[in-house]
Design an enzyme around this catalytic site. Structure first.
Site, mmCIF file in Angstrom:
data_model
loop_
_atom_site.group_PDB
_atom_site.id
_atom_site.type_symbol
_atom_site.label_atom_id
_atom_site.label_comp_id
_atom_site.label_asym_id
_atom_site.label_seq_id
_atom_site.Cartn_x
_atom_site.Cartn_y
_atom_site.Cartn_z
ATOM 1 N N TYR A 196 -16.386 15.785 17.913
ATOM 2 C CA TYR A 196 -15.033 15.246 17.745
ATOM 3 C C TYR A 196 -14.805 14.704 16.337
ATOM 4 C CZ TYR A 196 -14.280 16.320 22.530
ATOM 5 O OH TYR A 196 -14.129 17.034 23.685
ATOM 6 N N GLU A 210 0.822 -1.219 0.000
ATOM 7 C CA GLU A 210 0.000 0.000 0.000
ATOM 8 C C GLU A 210 0.856 1.268 0.000
ATOM 9 O OE1 GLU A 210 -3.052 -0.517 -0.460
ATOM 10 O OE2 GLU A 210 -3.900 -2.040 0.843
#
Length: 216
Positions: free
Chosen positions: A120, A74
């Site tokens: 948040y 990746e």
């Protein structure tokens, strides 16, 4: 932070996420920028629960692999986020269950996969984009991320998992954990028409906490 300290921090935070079931088997990968412009990256086929600080993959400032175990496949995904998000110092990619589930829902808005459910989420993540499915390691994933032109620090790869960039390793970890928790809340509340934060409430968060994330 010294390279040896950063190596330890990568392994510590990786193990923490693994032990809490945020990624499993040998899935997930982490990278972090070093002071010399090089990169540390978790190796291919390595479990985030059992990393060796001395064996992390090391790249120089030109992107050449110079030391450690073979890097994750990746790596191009990480590079694409660094290239398009200036100021990023770390990238975390997980296969966290609720985020992956969210990425498979047919009615998700690819420009903003989650509503502003909590302050948040707005403060730590902002908006999350959905990138269509490509096989893991496919260079097209990196191209798709570059195509977002740096507008998102948080990206969800369809049927695969989230990848999040942060201004530090802890910021990236906190953001991807917040994304997973918000995805979990979203799935719990699906069909119940929950109250979300209003545009004015989102704007207030931006004003008070000075983040540059946007919603809708």
């Amino acid at each position: 932070m010294s390279e040896s300290r950063l190596r330890e921090q990568v392994c510590l935070l990786a193990r923490s996420m693994f032990e809490r079931g945020l990624t499993h088997g040998s899935s997930g990968n982490i990278s972090v920028v070093l002071d010399d412009g090089g990169l540390l990256m978790t190796p291919t086929d390595a479990s985030l629960g059992f990393l060796d600080p001395a064996r992390l993959s090391r790249f120089d400032a030109q992107g050449r692999f110079i030391d450690g175990d073979k890097p994750t496949k990746e790596a191009p995904l990480h590079r694409a986020l660094y290239e398009s998000r200036s100021g990023s110092r770390a990238v975390v990619h997980l296969h966290s269950t609720h985020s992956v589930a969210l990425s498979m829902l047919p009615d998700v808005d690819p420009a903003s996969v989650l509503p502003p459910l909590t302050p948040y989420y707005v403060m730590r993540v902002g908006d999350t984009a959905l990138v269509p499915y490509h096989r893991p390691g496919d260079p097209m994933v990196a191209d798709a991320i570059r195509g977002l032109a740096g507008r998102y620090a948080s990206v969800l790869l369809a049927n695969h998992g989230p990848v999040v960039a942060g201004t530090s390793l802890t910021a990236a970890v906190n953001a991807i954990e917040e994304l997973e928790e918000t995805a979990r809340l979203f799935l719990l509340l699906r069909g119940l028409h929950p109250r979300t934060l209003s545009p004015a409430q989102v704007e207030e968060l931006s004003h008070v906490f000075g983040n540059d994330h946007h919603h809708g």
